[in-house]
Design an enzyme around this catalytic site. Structure first.
Site, mmCIF file in Angstrom:
data_model
loop_
_atom_site.group_PDB
_atom_site.id
_atom_site.type_symbol
_atom_site.label_atom_id
_atom_site.label_comp_id
_atom_site.label_asym_id
_atom_site.label_seq_id
_atom_site.Cartn_x
_atom_site.Cartn_y
_atom_site.Cartn_z
ATOM 1 N N HIS A 198 0.820 -1.211 0.000
ATOM 2 C CA HIS A 198 0.000 0.000 0.000
ATOM 3 C C HIS A 198 0.857 1.265 0.000
ATOM 4 C CE1 HIS A 198 -3.104 2.832 -0.022
ATOM 5 N NE2 HIS A 198 -2.410 3.461 0.882
ATOM 6 N N HIS A 221 -9.156 0.915 -11.269
ATOM 7 C CA HIS A 221 -8.759 1.902 -10.249
ATOM 8 C C HIS A 221 -7.301 2.320 -10.416
ATOM 9 C CE1 HIS A 221 -7.777 3.550 -6.291
ATOM 10 N NE2 HIS A 221 -6.974 2.532 -6.032
ATOM 11 N N PHE A 222 -6.402 1.343 -10.575
ATOM 12 C CA PHE A 222 -5.013 1.788 -10.508
ATOM 13 C C PHE A 222 -4.478 2.367 -11.817
ATOM 14 C CE2 PHE A 222 -4.050 -2.964 -10.616
ATOM 15 C CZ PHE A 222 -3.304 -2.998 -11.785
ATOM 16 N N HIS A 223 -5.272 2.238 -12.899
ATOM 17 C CA HIS A 223 -4.804 2.932 -14.101
ATOM 18 C C HIS A 223 -5.167 4.419 -14.086
ATOM 19 C CE1 HIS A 223 -3.788 -1.048 -15.535
ATOM 20 N NE2 HIS A 223 -3.064 -0.454 -16.459
ATOM 21 N N TYR A 240 1.948 5.521 -2.424
ATOM 22 C CA TYR A 240 2.226 6.927 -2.097
ATOM 23 C C TYR A 240 3.665 7.281 -2.433
ATOM 24 C CZ TYR A 240 -2.280 6.508 0.063
ATOM 25 O OH TYR A 240 -3.619 6.273 0.257
ATOM 26 N N ARG A 244 -10.080 -10.109 -12.563
ATOM 27 C CA ARG A 244 -8.842 -9.510 -13.028
ATOM 28 C C ARG A 244 -7.840 -10.626 -13.322
ATOM 29 N NH1 ARG A 244 -5.624 -7.024 -7.774
ATOM 30 N NH2 ARG A 244 -4.130 -6.470 -9.401
ATOM 31 N N ARG A 245 -6.748 -10.295 -13.998
ATOM 32 C CA ARG A 245 -5.658 -11.234 -14.258
ATOM 33 C C ARG A 245 -6.159 -12.556 -14.814
ATOM 34 N NH1 ARG A 245 -2.257 -10.333 -8.676
ATOM 35 N NH2 ARG A 245 -1.084 -8.600 -9.489
HETATM 36 FE FE1 HAS Z 1 -5.532 2.226 -4.402
HETATM 37 C C1 HAS Z 1 -5.817 -1.191 -4.806
HETATM 38 C C2 HAS Z 1 -7.691 2.115 -1.765
HETATM 39 C C3 HAS Z 1 -5.013 5.593 -3.806
HETATM 40 C C4 HAS Z 1 -2.845 2.199 -6.543
HETATM 41 N N1 HAS Z 1 -4.546 0.789 -5.477
HETATM 42 C C5 HAS Z 1 -4.835 -0.541 -5.532
HETATM 43 C C6 HAS Z 1 -3.926 -1.201 -6.429
HETATM 44 C C7 HAS Z 1 -3.054 -0.239 -6.886
HETATM 45 C C8 HAS Z 1 -3.463 1.016 -6.287
HETATM 46 C C9 HAS Z 1 -1.891 -0.442 -7.824
HETATM 47 O O1 HAS Z 1 -8.871 -0.002 0.091
HETATM 48 C C10 HAS Z 1 -3.974 -2.666 -6.827
HETATM 49 C C11 HAS Z 1 -3.079 -3.544 -6.050
HETATM 50 C C12 HAS Z 1 -3.211 -4.952 -6.536
HETATM 51 O O2 HAS Z 1 -2.640 -5.280 -7.587
HETATM 52 O O3 HAS Z 1 -3.935 -5.740 -5.912
HETATM 53 N N2 HAS Z 1 -6.271 3.608 -3.078
HETATM 54 C C13 HAS Z 1 -7.151 3.352 -2.085
HETATM 55 C C14 HAS Z 1 -7.445 4.578 -1.365
HETATM 56 C C15 HAS Z 1 -6.684 5.570 -1.955
HETATM 57 C C16 HAS Z 1 -5.940 4.943 -3.008
HETATM 58 C C17 HAS Z 1 -8.375 4.755 -0.219
HETATM 59 N N3 HAS Z 1 -4.218 3.634 -5.061
HETATM 60 C C18 HAS Z 1 -4.166 4.947 -4.685
HETATM 61 C C19 HAS Z 1 -3.072 5.597 -5.346
HETATM 62 C C20 HAS Z 1 -2.450 4.640 -6.115
HETATM 63 C C21 HAS Z 1 -3.189 3.415 -5.920
HETATM 64 C C22 HAS Z 1 -2.701 7.043 -5.151
HETATM 65 C C23 HAS Z 1 -1.276 4.725 -6.989
HETATM 66 C C24 HAS Z 1 -0.529 5.775 -7.169
HETATM 67 N N4 HAS Z 1 -6.582 0.761 -3.493
HETATM 68 C C25 HAS Z 1 -7.368 0.913 -2.394
HETATM 69 C C26 HAS Z 1 -7.865 -0.394 -1.955
HETATM 70 C C27 HAS Z 1 -7.314 -1.352 -2.811
HETATM 71 C C28 HAS Z 1 -6.524 -0.586 -3.762
HETATM 72 C C29 HAS Z 1 -8.735 -0.696 -0.826
HETATM 73 C C30 HAS Z 1 -7.481 -2.870 -2.744
HETATM 74 C C31 HAS Z 1 -8.553 -3.336 -3.603
HETATM 75 C C32 HAS Z 1 -8.668 -4.832 -3.599
HETATM 76 O O4 HAS Z 1 -9.730 -5.330 -3.203
HETATM 77 O O5 HAS Z 1 -7.723 -5.529 -3.994
HETATM 78 C C33 HAS Z 1 -6.632 7.030 -1.522
HETATM 79 O O6 HAS Z 1 -5.303 7.400 -1.265
HETATM 80 C C34 HAS Z 1 -7.241 7.934 -2.528
HETATM 81 C C35 HAS Z 1 -7.377 9.352 -2.029
HETATM 82 C C36 HAS Z 1 -7.535 10.310 -3.178
HETATM 83 C C37 HAS Z 1 -8.441 11.275 -3.273
HETATM 84 C C38 HAS Z 1 -8.464 12.134 -4.513
HETATM 85 C C39 HAS Z 1 -8.052 13.580 -4.277
HETATM 86 C C40 HAS Z 1 -7.981 14.326 -5.562
HETATM 87 C C41 HAS Z 1 -6.965 15.110 -5.935
HETATM 88 C C42 HAS Z 1 -7.017 15.796 -7.278
HETATM 89 C C43 HAS Z 1 -7.391 17.245 -7.144
HETATM 90 C C44 HAS Z 1 -7.483 17.881 -8.453
HETATM 91 C C45 HAS Z 1 -8.456 18.637 -8.867
HETATM 92 C C46 HAS Z 1 -8.437 19.122 -10.256
HETATM 93 C C47 HAS Z 1 -9.590 18.967 -7.976
HETATM 94 C C48 HAS Z 1 -9.434 11.540 -2.214
HETATM 95 C C49 HAS Z 1 -5.797 15.385 -5.064
HETATM 96 C C50 HAS Z 1 -8.872 20.556 -10.378
HETATM 97 C C51 HAS Z 1 -8.921 20.870 -11.823
HETATM 98 C C52 HAS Z 1 -9.158 22.109 -12.318
HETATM 99 C C53 HAS Z 1 -9.236 22.273 -13.781
HETATM 100 C C54 HAS Z 1 -9.368 23.295 -11.472
HETATM 101 CU CU CU Z 2 -3.805 0.226 -0.794
#
Ligand code: HAS
Ligand code: CU
Length: 560
Positions: free
Chosen positions: A231, A382-384, A235, A445-446
């Site tokens: 996990h 999700h992760f793409h 980050y 998946r996979r």
């Molecule tokens: Fe995830 C599975 C939960 C973030 C990558 N995640 C994965 C896997 C990968 C991955 C690679 O709880 C698969 C692993 C595998 O092969 O089995 N993930 C989360 C949560 C977050 C999260 C709670 N993940 C990421 C990030 C990754 C990533 C970052 C890569 C860089 N993820 C999970 C969970 C799994 C999971 C479960 C397991 C699933 C399973 O069952 O196997 C949080 O950190 C996300 C928080 C993010 C936000 C978004 C904030 C938005 C921002 C953009 C602001 C921009 C704006 C644009 C507003 C709340 C900062 C403004 C534009 C204008 C034009 C003005």
């Molecule tokens: Cu995770």
């Protein structure tokens, strides 16, 4: 910025050439790994479009070998090389403290050696174990040793980043760490703690097991150690992109960082809360008590907070810039952002993708919803749009100014660069729609679904529409890869020289950071690190202790 501004610091530019070379080596090696991995990507998209292209590629024995190569190169290798390049170079320039270039080249050499070992293992089909390498699937020792070396090399770079700050502090007693260095050191400290799990898994268990020194490994213990790192590694990928969003984007849009304090707070939260949450990948695993899963589930929601803070601060910074450029209205100011600047566009599209990627993450983190989609294509969906877009597209955006800065060569075709950003974004968003949707329909998946036994044909006929979307996305992404790498190589091999350092690093203005009490408290990174270690002990030790003392060794399997 500064992007394109002519500066008169030619002597400074020449003085930094050795650092630029080694940084460039890290970046370019990472990007070449990405090129190979990304060219294999459409094969995966086609598989989930029910078209089996693997039959035309005899050098890959199976979909699973291609997928392993794709995942390892893109998620593990590209990110690690890129991060190590930028996370040492930016602080060095910000602090004006020279790193040990010999040490960095040594780290680079170790990392490349690790990549070669792992690469040979995968290409010889002796490590078709996917990028999560769960036992009892077994790879050859070269694969695990290679990956271990990549991690060790990244820790060598981490050591240098931490040392840079320590040297600067010695000469500047009582001063608050400048923001980019603060973010870089916090990231590396987080990674140093997070990487422990994978180091123990690989060194203590998988290498001896693959070399035949021990006969079995406990899959449950190995998975738990893997996700200890698995996990927070996300980050480690994300935070260098955040460095750019917080520190560089404001200058690039002509604004300013909206809140230094919130920025530091977000990074301290990442340092403290990134690691004790790995169980959210193991909600369905046996052998971990529900109470510990619940604790890590709650902590997962804590680690969402700094990203929500980021959404606020980064948007506010951009709004400040747009209003300075004459932007008005509640939302009309968005039109005044520099939409013709490829570096900016790539990064803002990356942010937009992350709104959806983050929302999906919150869904996944919710125990009961996770059960619905775990191990379905929802997860790669999700992760793409997290690592595949929020991170990768930001890195693309950074290279559009960073490569000219490092090499003294003009960016090749800014227009093509802009196109590459849009096509990557559109391709990935479509891919995400297709894969999330298929996941909701229960497609695993996979799985080599485009090559199923005749008796199983039609199993996923209900997913024909999202399959078609996924297939189209694969074609668009192929175009995006060609466009981006044309720009990259066009720049690297360009004969159009620019004055060195005429593209300056868009550091934020340092004024205003005199260090209130809160800023000073956040600056005590050593203390926050100790708190992080303590929290990890609480969240993990009881379960790990039980697993270590109740191991059930299982022999290895090679399926493909
Ligand atoms: Fe995830 C599975 C939960 C973030 C990558 N995640 C994965 C896997 C990968 C991955 C690679 O709880 C698969 C692993 C595998 O092969 O089995 N993930 C989360 C949560 C977050 C999260 C709670 N993940 C990421 C990030 C990754 C990533 C970052 C890569 C860089 N993820 C999970 C969970 C799994 C999971 C479960 C397991 C699933 C399973 O069952 O196997 C949080 O950190 C996300 C928080 C993010 C936000 C978004 C904030 C938005 C921002 C953009 C602001 C921009 C704006 C644009 C507003 C709340 C900062 C403004 C534009 C204008 C034009 C003005
Ligand atoms: Cu995770």
């Amino acid at each position: 910025m500064a992007v394109g501004t002519i500066s008169t610091t030619t002597t400074a530019a020449v003085a930094w050439r050795p650092e630029k070379r080694v940084t460039g080596a890290f970046l370019i090696t990472g990007l070449i790994a990405l090129l190979v991995g990304a060219l294999l990507g459409p094969l995966q998209a086609f598989n989930y479009g029910d078209v089996n292209l693997y039959r035309y590629l005899p050098f890959l024995k199976s979909y699973y070998e291609g997928l392993t190569l794709h995942g390892v190169l893109n998620a593990l290798v590209f990110t690690t090389f890129f991060n190590c390049g930028v996370l040492v170079y930016f602080p060095a320039r910000e602090l004006d403290v020279r790193p040990s270039v010999a040490w960095l080249w040594l780290s680079y050499g170790v990392m490349v050696f690790g990549l070669v070992l792992a690469g040979i293992a995968i290409l010889s089909n002796s490590a078709t174990v996917m990028y999560t390498f769960y036992p009892p699937l077994q790879g050859s020792w070269g694969f695990y040793t290679g990956l271990a070396l990549v991690v060790v090399a990244s820790l060598m770079v981490a050591f240098e980043v931490i040392r840079l700050r320590a040297r600067w502090r010695r000469d500047h007693p009582g001063k608050v760490t400048p923001i980019v260095t603060f973010m870089s050191v916090a990231t590396m400290l987080m990674w140093a703690l997070a990487s422990l799990g994978i180091v123990v898994e690989v060194v203590v268990f998988l290498i001896p097991w693959s070399a035949g020194w021990i006969s079995g490994v406990d899959p449950q213990l190995a998975r738990t150690l893997f996700w200890f790192t698995g996990h927070p590694i996300v980050y480690f990928w994300l935070l260098p992109a955040y460095v750019s969003w917080y520190a560089f984007i404001p200058k690039q849009v002509g604004g300013e960082l909206a809140s230094d304090l919130l920025t530091r707070m977000a990074f301290v939260m990442f340092l403290v809360f990134s690691t004790p949450v790995g169980f959210h990948h193991q909600f369905t695993d046996p052998g971990i008590r529900g109470g510990w899963k619940l604790l890590q589930n709650i902590l997962t929601f804590f680690v969402v907070v700094p990203s929500l803070l980021t959404a606020f601060t980064v948007t506010a910074s951009m709004e400040l810039g747009a209003r300075k450029r004459g932007g008005r209205g509640v939302l009309r100011w968005i039109g005044k952002l520099p939409w013709s600047d490829a570096s900016f566009v790539a990064q803002v599209l990356a942010m937009i993708s992350f709104v959806f990627g983050g929302a999906g993450g919150i869904v996944l983190a919710s125990f009961n919803l996770n059960v619905l989609v775990h191990n379905t294509t929802f997860i790669p969906g999700h992760f793409h749009i997290t690592v595949g877009t929020a991170v990768t597209l930001t890195f693309f955006g950074m290279t559009f100014w960073l490569m000219p800065h490092l090499t003294g060569r003009k960016l090749f075709s800014p227009r093509l660069a802009l196109w590459s950003a849009w096509t990557w974004f559109v391709g990935m968003m479509l891919f995400a729609v297709g894969m999330h949707w298929q996941g909701l329909l229960g497609v695993p998946r996979r799985a080599w679904i485009s090559n199923m036994l005749p008796s199983l044909q039609g199993t996923y006929a209900n997913a024909a529409v999202p399959q078609a979307i996924t297939l189209v996305s694969g074609c668009i992404l192929f175009v995006a890869v060609v466009l981006y790498f044309t720009v990259l190589f066009g720049t690297l091999f360009s004969s159009r020289r620019i004055e060195e350092d005429s593209v300056a690093i868009p550091f934020p203005d340092a004024d205003g950071i005199q260090g209130g009490r809160a800023v000073r408290a956040f600056d005590r990174l050593g203390m926050w690190f100790i708190l992080a270690v303590a929290l990890v002990c609480v969240a993990y030790l009881p379960t790990l202790f039980y697993m270590f003392t109740h191991q059930v060794g299982v022999p290895g399997l090679r399926l493909w």
